[in-house]
Design an enzyme around this catalytic site. Sequence first.
Site, PDB file in Angstrom:
ATOM      1  N   ASP A 194       0.823  -1.199   0.000  1.00 38.55           N
ATOM      2  CA  ASP A 194       0.000   0.000   0.000  1.00 38.55           C
ATOM      3  C   ASP A 194       0.865   1.260   0.000  1.00 38.55           C
ATOM      4  OD1 ASP A 194      -2.005   1.967   0.637  1.00 38.55           O
ATOM      5  OD2 ASP A 194      -3.198   0.394   1.579  1.00 38.55           O
ATOM      6  N   LYS A 207      -5.830  -4.171   5.870  1.00 38.23           N
ATOM      7  CA  LYS A 207      -7.050  -3.376   5.763  1.00 38.23           C
ATOM      8  C   LYS A 207      -8.159  -4.260   5.205  1.00 38.23           C
ATOM      9  CE  LYS A 207      -4.622   0.973   4.696  1.00 38.23           C
ATOM     10  NZ  LYS A 207      -4.484   2.076   3.711  1.00 38.23           N
ATOM     11  N   HIS A 264      -2.297  10.910  -0.606  1.00 35.45           N
ATOM     12  CA  HIS A 264      -2.327  10.562  -2.028  1.00 35.45           C
ATOM     13  C   HIS A 264      -3.728  10.869  -2.519  1.00 35.45           C
ATOM     14  CE1 HIS A 264      -4.431   7.004  -0.519  1.00 35.45           C
ATOM     15  NE2 HIS A 264      -3.490   6.955   0.409  1.00 35.45           N
ATOM     16  N   ASP A 295      -1.415  -0.283  -4.686  1.00 32.80           N
ATOM     17  CA  ASP A 295      -2.744   0.242  -4.969  1.00 32.80           C
ATOM     18  C   ASP A 295      -2.716   1.692  -5.425  1.00 32.80           C
ATOM     19  OD1 ASP A 295      -1.807   0.997  -2.478  1.00 32.80           O
ATOM     20  OD2 ASP A 295      -3.773   0.967  -1.531  1.00 32.80           O
ATOM     21  N   HIS A 349       1.377   8.311   5.479  1.00 33.72           N
ATOM     22  CA  HIS A 349       0.446   9.310   6.006  1.00 33.72           C
ATOM     23  C   HIS A 349       0.975   9.966   7.277  1.00 33.72           C
ATOM     24  CE1 HIS A 349      -2.870   8.802   3.259  1.00 33.72           C
ATOM     25  NE2 HIS A 349      -2.888   7.492   3.441  1.00 33.72           N
ATOM     26  N   THR A 393      -6.947   3.689  -1.742  1.00 37.32           N
ATOM     27  CA  THR A 393      -6.734   2.280  -1.444  1.00 37.32           C
ATOM     28  C   THR A 393      -7.789   1.368  -2.064  1.00 37.32           C
ATOM     29  OG1 THR A 393      -5.595   2.803   0.609  1.00 37.32           O
ATOM     30  CG2 THR A 393      -6.546   0.606   0.440  1.00 37.32           C
TER      31      THR A 393
END
Length: 551
Positions: free
Chosen positions: A44, A165, A485, A339, A298, A83
């Site tokens: 990710d 996730k 993003h 992703d 992040h 994502t």
Amino acid sequence: MKSLASITTLAALMIATPLQAQESPPAPPAPHTPPKLIVTISVDQFSADLFAEYRNRFTGGFARLLNGAVFPSGYQSHAATETCPGHSTILTGFRPEHTGIIANNWADLKTPRKDKQVYCAEDESVPGSTSSDYTVSDKHLLVPTLGERMKAANPAARIVSVAGKDRAAVMMGGHKVDELWWWNGKAFVSYAGRATPAVVDRTNATATALLAQAQGPVDEPDFCLPHDRAIPVGGGKTVGAGRFERPAGDLNKFRASPAFDATILALAAGMIQDMKLGQGSTTDLIAVGASATDYVGHAYGTEGNEMCVQLANLDQSLGSFFGVLDRTGVDYEVVLTADHGGHDLPERNREHGAPEAERIAPGFTPAAIGKTIAARLKLKVTGSLLYGDAGSGDIWIDPTITKVQRAAVLKAALATIRANPQVAAAFSAAQIAATPDPSGPPETWTLIQRARASYYAPRSGDIVVALKPRITPIADPTKSSVATHGSFWDYDRRVPILFWRKGMIGFEQPLSVETVDIMPTLAGTIGLPITAPKPDGRCLDLDAGPASTCP
């Protein structure tokens, strides 16, 4: 370098489930027969820029993949570089306009539920649910995954999906899986009513024990030293010089650390071992969503010490993971991608010579814009006139206003948004819908073509906004993430795509490809005919499967 990931998690879990097959040598090369196991890994927020920056530093799992088929310019070609949309492309072969996954969240202003925001991997019809307290579901994914196609062709195929996730596990696993597990913030869980395999219990027990202990600073490789510098982001908060120290019980810091990916990979390795994946009569598939890089990006940005240490540890964790697979003796093929990409925080970007890097103006929100327009047009609305996130991406207009009012609001909103100096473009839904599906190299697509690849009329907004390059849609980094993003730009769209199989001839293809090409390529590798619905992607000839890999 000592790897926090391998020592604390992978070794404990992988050694806990030894197999007799682990004592056997790896299977001999079989480049012209279908592999017995497909391993799909999504890292990710692993951008092509990060891959290019660190590829000559890798010595573990990434180094192995660099000996296979390397596509450094893979594209999540759509505009919704988040994502859920990104994961929906990887094993379906379809862009978000066809998967229906147009964002992580979208607004359904006509739903009877009080919470009008819908999460991509939820069933919003569950009574009492909200977009933040939801029941995980695959109902919004409109197309089949490779695993579903494999099961349709041969029910003996076993399909597994594990991720950090829920949306990653669901979008890669699809609607018909044998095992599907995700981290819910405290443990790995699955759909209600599913039996819990012993390997999940073991992994959760080890993770609980790991979380109960404080974590000291992780060792820093020498090549990370140039990144080790604190960057102020306001309010006394700095990022850039961290090494993943964590107090006992801190779930958020665990999630944004190398130990999290190691835990995910350990569960995947245990699933392969316990289920004997790749040892049956047909090809099996496991999808793995390694989520920590996104949380690191992040929380700390993409160009600090934290990201450097994270990728160095992930490289070693992947190496340990592949080592377990080798010891099973199974002939397996790996594809690794992402992703979406990611963008560094503007404070550090400016220091690196990008004066245009800014944070979005605090007042530039759909709610604020809608309030101004409502006053100007003298409209009385019960709630907000416009709905959306931070002035970028999809924006929805209140459906309760009249058709005439709606036309006036749309015109005023587009004019207001386009006049903002931080905005590159804003398109109406009608403009996007009238645009033909894009084709050709994805780096040449116009902004509206990128928006078209994400547009699904029943869910997409009435307006789609593209901010200018290096405008971060986070106004205050002291209260939330420092970087993100989701933009139309290539730093978010471009990701690596790496294929590896024992015995395959390595090569590098610098020309652009798309993540939607992965599914048809893997189908070609195992000789699986692709029936309707036909994907957006095309088969890439890897010379790693049957003699005629791409029909």
